[in-house]
Design an enzyme around this catalytic site. Structure first.
Site, PDB file in Angstrom:
ATOM      1  N   GLY A 349       0.831  -1.204   0.000  1.00 14.30           N
ATOM      2  CA  GLY A 349       0.000   0.000   0.000  1.00 14.30           C
ATOM      3  C   GLY A 349       0.862   1.249   0.000  1.00 14.30           C
ATOM      4  N   MET A 351       5.219   2.576   1.437  1.00  6.99           N
ATOM      5  CA  MET A 351       6.488   2.194   2.044  1.00  6.99           C
ATOM      6  C   MET A 351       7.180   3.426   2.600  1.00  6.99           C
ATOM      7  SD  MET A 351       8.648  -0.002   2.926  1.00  6.99           S
ATOM      8  CE  MET A 351      10.137   0.461   3.826  1.00  6.99           C
ATOM      9  N   ASN A 353      10.048   4.687   3.128  1.00 15.61           N
ATOM     10  CA  ASN A 353      11.425   5.082   2.826  1.00 15.61           C
ATOM     11  C   ASN A 353      11.696   6.454   3.424  1.00 15.61           C
ATOM     12  OD1 ASN A 353      11.490   2.802   0.875  1.00 15.61           O
ATOM     13  ND2 ASN A 353      10.168   4.142  -0.316  1.00 15.61           N
ATOM     14  N   HIS A 385       0.210   6.662   8.912  1.00 15.26           N
ATOM     15  CA  HIS A 385       0.979   5.445   9.233  1.00 15.26           C
ATOM     16  C   HIS A 385       2.432   5.594   8.787  1.00 15.26           C
ATOM     17  CE1 HIS A 385       1.308   0.948   9.672  1.00 15.26           C
ATOM     18  NE2 HIS A 385       2.307   1.174   8.833  1.00 15.26           N
ATOM     19  N   GLU A 386       2.626   6.015   7.544  1.00 15.81           N
ATOM     20  CA  GLU A 386       3.992   6.092   7.012  1.00 15.81           C
ATOM     21  C   GLU A 386       4.807   7.181   7.707  1.00 15.81           C
ATOM     22  OE1 GLU A 386       4.780   3.613   5.277  1.00 15.81           O
ATOM     23  OE2 GLU A 386       2.711   2.986   5.027  1.00 15.81           O
ATOM     24  N   HIS A 389       6.370   6.250  10.963  1.00 12.64           N
ATOM     25  CA  HIS A 389       7.610   5.475  10.830  1.00 12.64           C
ATOM     26  C   HIS A 389       8.856   6.362  10.713  1.00 12.64           C
ATOM     27  CE1 HIS A 389       6.292   1.372  10.649  1.00 12.64           C
ATOM     28  NE2 HIS A 389       5.532   1.530   9.588  1.00 12.64           N
TER      29      HIS A 389
END
Length: 965
Positions: A349, A351, A353, A385-386, A389
């Site tokens: 969905g 990532m 990076n 969400h990303e 991170h």
């Protein structure tokens, strides 16, 4: 604090010298790829090649003998920095292949004496230097051992250099490699994505490194703990732009081998893991803004998508979400820019990076006219969400993949906090119950489940690593961390989290490091008391699988806990050091008054306050803050059901949904009678809220799956028609006969439920409404008369009611769609047809990437399998094509396990169970990759379904028949 390596002045100068040679040496690599591949192809070590050229699995067990036989890197070398130059070709060569060439120099330090250099490399054709696959040099005049031999290991994906003497401890060296690889369309490593613009094919070179694909782009120490600084240079066409993790710091035009090119260099990254690397070459454009501290935020996408303002919403919410996390973590965003890019072809969905987050178009782009409320929510939650991170996972990274749950579970929890800050009117935090808690309950109640934190030796090869990206890691991780935050309180949780992140910045940890810092926060909070340490409490939830059902007997006040299993006769062969006992925080109320939290610390206890009489009632697990189910004595159940029927709003929306979900699952586990669970749905004719309705429909969906091929379905349909009709009429009224949109966020979702279920169950007027909208759309496609919120429901129902004409129209609209979410809706809806030959044709389309993109192939098969007509067709298709499907999509795909789950959802007969077992036996030689556990769970679920149907069919038919009249 973990040991950190910095790039010294000498190392930096050495890298500059190496970089200066990159453009010259890279020219020599531009040769025909197929010849290189043939010359350097590795032979399978333990088996032969089949007709596809793929190594067949070995017939004897593999026993590691040499250091390079192990999947984990030796601990003798530690990378410090890389200097990587890559040149992707966006046009095919004379042989029709897309390639990239490259050069890498990795500076590493020897920390343990060794005569071996073992580094990851997979599917790269390496240039040889004096017969060896790499060159070795020393820094600061260090003596360099000569290379005795070099070789590639296919199984463990290594480049191995055997040296004639040992490397010196404390000394730094440089390993130099030059390579050529295929810029394939396999969605892994450095790969190719394609799209069409004004009838012209466009090619994007992009990357996906998680979990073990950086080694496909350049030789590297490809483990999360092997952090280093990366200096990236990209060579590309001047009509394109190059992106990477850091800001570009220099762009020059040049001519290489007669080809005009642009050379873009990027600032050195922070110390980071290989799986977070990203590099992209594209003709995309961006919109941007500058946030606090001059942070550059950009949204990249196809030019048409940006021109149509599909990136505006993502740009608007990114700033607030970043600001929320900076305050929540008490740590500034650690990079100089934040790029987010929507890719036409992308397996996951999104990532995370670092500094260059990649997304599927559906997860980043939102069209203010054509997109639905659900599309908008998806964009918000995925971005949240990303970006979570960027700190948790990227700044501080887990040591190894066995603790992936903490990384993904954490982001899956706090994404609700970030999204709630960006869109406070949505009340989205409540939806964790549906999207995560109830979702993972279904998986974690199986005997084949596994603990959140697995032993390192259980997670080794790439398929095992990919298998960790599952519902347990994401959703159970979120549920357990939410429970932890609830009993610590959010301020204490955030305080410990901030201490953890600031202590271990740019380093690696294990999960117990977080417990240490949370424990410190507890000890530094006056008046806070826990029944045990954070370590001991949480170990019960992370080191053993499953969860408890807490049973309260309100007649005696006794309270017990027991490992909840969906099939009580299943055998749990995984031992537990805690004997499947948990430290359970129970928030509860008595007759509407919240009581002091109670901790259940052993199998059985007595809590006198939970003893009630008369009309009083007890409700435990308020707002489902704890990760457990609740059962009561029959008298208390009767009082709760009576309350639902007379005054359901006396209970919170979440607890109404909880009662439904708990009873249905307790009934499947034979703890209560099935009819008690069904009774919880009787009040629904008066329910107007989304979360309880969604909980009910998900649980009733199991009954539909088990019985939609039997005589039970008619009575079930009649009952649900009776229950859904008031909701359908309610939305008809408040929308002024379907001409307005409900104002509430979740009301818009419940309108979708009302229309979809009403049409499925035969409510008068629904079918005509749907078909009228669809026919009107067929006559005049622009603008569409169907509101975006209802499109998925209308498309599916109209295609199911219709035939070839409706399907072919949807296919044409799908092929011409310029908005990814619209294409996704149509792709799902076309699986709803009841015409078998159309479904078989659609299945065949999944094998043709010009019709269905590779990223969408397995999910399309899943959509077809949801259809009662399509399920056997999809099952036959997958069995016949398993070898091909596995090689194309399954060896290490995160989502491949979903294919097995989807196809086997309806399996409930002995014949289907035997077919499933035969499928497993027949394909052992092919393998199941990241779907291995899913297959075991499918067998377990099918066995449980058979028992449940046998035991419940008669009484379910009787109950629905009586209640539908």
């Amino acid at each position: 604090m973990g040991k950190v390596y910095y790039v010294s002045k000498n190392v930096g100068l050495g890298l500059l010298v190496l970089a200066a040679t990159a453009l010259a040496t890279i020219i020599a690599l531009s040769i025909a790829y197929d010849k290189e591949r043939a010359k350097n192809r590795d032979k399978p070590e333990d088996g032969t090649s089949d007709s596809t050229g793929m190594p067949t699995p070995p017939t004897t067990p593999f026993i590691p003998k040499e250091p390079w036989d192990h999947y984990r890197l030796p601990e003798s070398l530690v990378p410090v920095s890389y200097n990587v130059t890559l040149w992707p070709r966006l046009e095919p060569n004379a042989d029709g292949l897309y390639i990239f060439t490259g050069h890498s120099a990795v500076v590493f330090r020897c920390v343990k004496e060794t005569d071996l250099i073992i580094i990851h490399s997979n599917k790269l054709n390496l240039t040889t230097f004096n017969g060896h696959h790499a060159k070795l040099s020393g820094l600061g005049g260090a003596a360099v051992p000569t290379i005795q031999k070099s070789f590639l290991i296919v199984k463990t994906e290594y480049l191995v250099l055997q040296l004639r003497s040992r490397l010196a401890v404390g000394t730094s060296y440089v390993l130099h490699t030059e390579f050529l690889g295929e810029l394939a369309d396999d969605l892994e490593g450095f790969y190719r994505s394609e799209y069409t613009d004004d009838g012209m094919k466009r090619v994007v070179a992009t990357s996906q490194m998680q979990a073990t694909y950086a080694r496909k782009a350049f030789p590297c120490f490809d483990e999360p703990a092997m952090k280093a600084v990366f200096n990236i240079t990209i060579i590309h066409n001047s009509a394109t732009v190059a992106l990477s993790n850091g800001r570009d710091i220099g762009t020059t035009d040049s001519v290489i081998d007669g080809v005009p090119v642009r050379v873009t260099t990027f600032e050195p990254t922070e110390r980071m893991s290989t799986y977070l690397l990203a590099f992209i070459v594209t003709d995309f454009v961006n919109i941007q803004s500058t946030q606090n501290s001059n942070l550059l935020v950009r949204i990249w996408a196809r030019r048409k998508a940006i021109n149509d303002r599909q990136g505006d919403y993502a740009l608007n919410v990114t700033g607030p979400i970043l600001q929320f996390y900076e305050r929540y973590y008490n740590a500034s965003y650690p990079l100089s820019k934040s790029d987010q890019i929507a890719l036409p072809d992308f397996n996951a969905g999104a990532m995370e990076n670092w500094g260059l987050v990649t997304y599927r178009e559906t997860a980043l782009l939102y069209d203010p006219i054509m997109s639905s409320t659900g599309n908008k929510e998806r964009v918000t939650t995925v971005i949240s969400h990303e970006l979570a991170h960027m700190w948790f996972g990227n700044l501080v990274t887990l040591q190894w993949w066995n603790d992936l749950w903490l990384n993904e579970g954490f982001a899956s929890y706090v994404e609700y906090l970030g999204a709630d800050y960006a869109e406070p009117t949505w009340k989205i935090k409540d939806q964790i119950l549906l999207y995560d808690v109830h979702k993972v309950f279904a998986v974690d109640a199986l005997a084949s489940s596994h603990p959140l934190s697995r032993r390192e030796d259980e997670v080794n090869d790439p398929a095992q690593i990919s298998e960790m990206f599952n519902t347990i890691s994401y959703s159970k991780g979120a549920a357990v961390l939410r429970m932890l935050s609830e009993f610590l309180t959010e301020p204490v949780f955030a305080k410990g989290l901030s201490s953890y992140l600031n202590t271990f910045a740019f380093s690696n940890t294990v999960y117990t490091d977080l417990w240490d810092h949370l424990q410190q926060a507890v000890e530094n909070t006056p008046g806070m008391h826990l029944p045990d340490t954070v370590h001991n409490i949480m170990n019960h939830w992370t080191l053993q699988m499953g969860f408890p059902v807490v049973t309260i007997d309100t007649r005696t006040g006794s309270i017990t806990q027991k490992h909840f299993l969906l099939d009580p006769e299943s055998v749990v062969d995984r031992p537990s050091q805690f004997n499947y006992t948990w430290f359970v925080p129970v928030k509860w109320m008595k007759t509407g008054v919240e009581q002091q939290q109670y901790w259940l610390l052993q199998k059985t206890d007595v809590h006198s306050l939970m003893r009630v009489s008369g009309e009083d009632w007890v409700l435990a697990n308020i707002n489902v803050s704890g990760y457990f189910r609740v059962n009561y004595d029959l008298d208390n159940w009767d009082r709760l059901l009576s309350l639902l029927n007379t005054d359901h709003q006396a209970l919170s929306v979440i607890n109404r949904a909880q009662i439904i979900d708990d009873t249905f699952n307790l009934a499947r586990a034979k703890i209560i009678h099935t009819t008690l669970a069904l009774r919880t749905t009787k009040y629904l004719s008066n329910e107007r809220e989304y979360i309880p309705w969604e909980s009910a429909l998900r649980n009733l969906d199991y009954y539909i799956l088990m019985f939609d091929r039997t005589e039970v379905y008619g009575a079930l349909q009649a009952y649900l028609k009776k229950q859904i009709q008031p909701l359908f009429e309610y939305f008809k009224i408040i929308t002024a006969d379907w001409t307005r949109v409900p104002t509430g966020h979740t009301d818009q979702y419940n309108q979708i439920n009302a229309v979809g279920m009403a049409c499925s169950m035969g409510v008068e007027g629904c079918r005509e409404l749907i078909q009228g909208w669809y026919r009107q759309w067929m006559k005049n496609p622009h603008p569409s008369p169907i509101h975006p919120n209802l499109k998925s429901t209308v498309y599916c129902a109209a295609i199911a009611f219709g035939g070839v004409e409706e399907w072919d129209f949807a296919w044409r609209m799908f092929k011409n769609a310029t908005l990814a979410s619209e294409a996704s809706r149509l792709r799902s809806a076309m699986a709803c047809t009841k015409v078998p030959w159309l479904l078989n044709r659609y299945l065949d389309y999944t094998l043709d990437p010009t019709k269905i993109r590779k990223q969408d192939a397995t999910s399309t098969i899943q959509y077809i399998a949801r259809n009662v007509v399509g399920m056997p067709l999809a099952w036959n298709f997958v069995r016949a094509k398993w070898s091909y499907i596995f090689q194309q999509y399954g060896k290490a795909s995160f989502s491949f396990s979903n294919l097995i789950h989807a196809i086997t959802r309806r399996f409930s007969s002995e014949f289907e169970l035997q077919e499933l077992k035969k499928f497993k036996e027949d394909n052992l030689h092919v393998g199941f990759g990241s779907a291995t556990l899913a297959l075991e769970q499918a067998i377990e679920k099918t066995t449980a379904n058979i028992k449940w149907v046998t035991e419940n069919k008669a009484q379910v038919l009787k109950w629905f028949t009586e209640e539908s009249t």
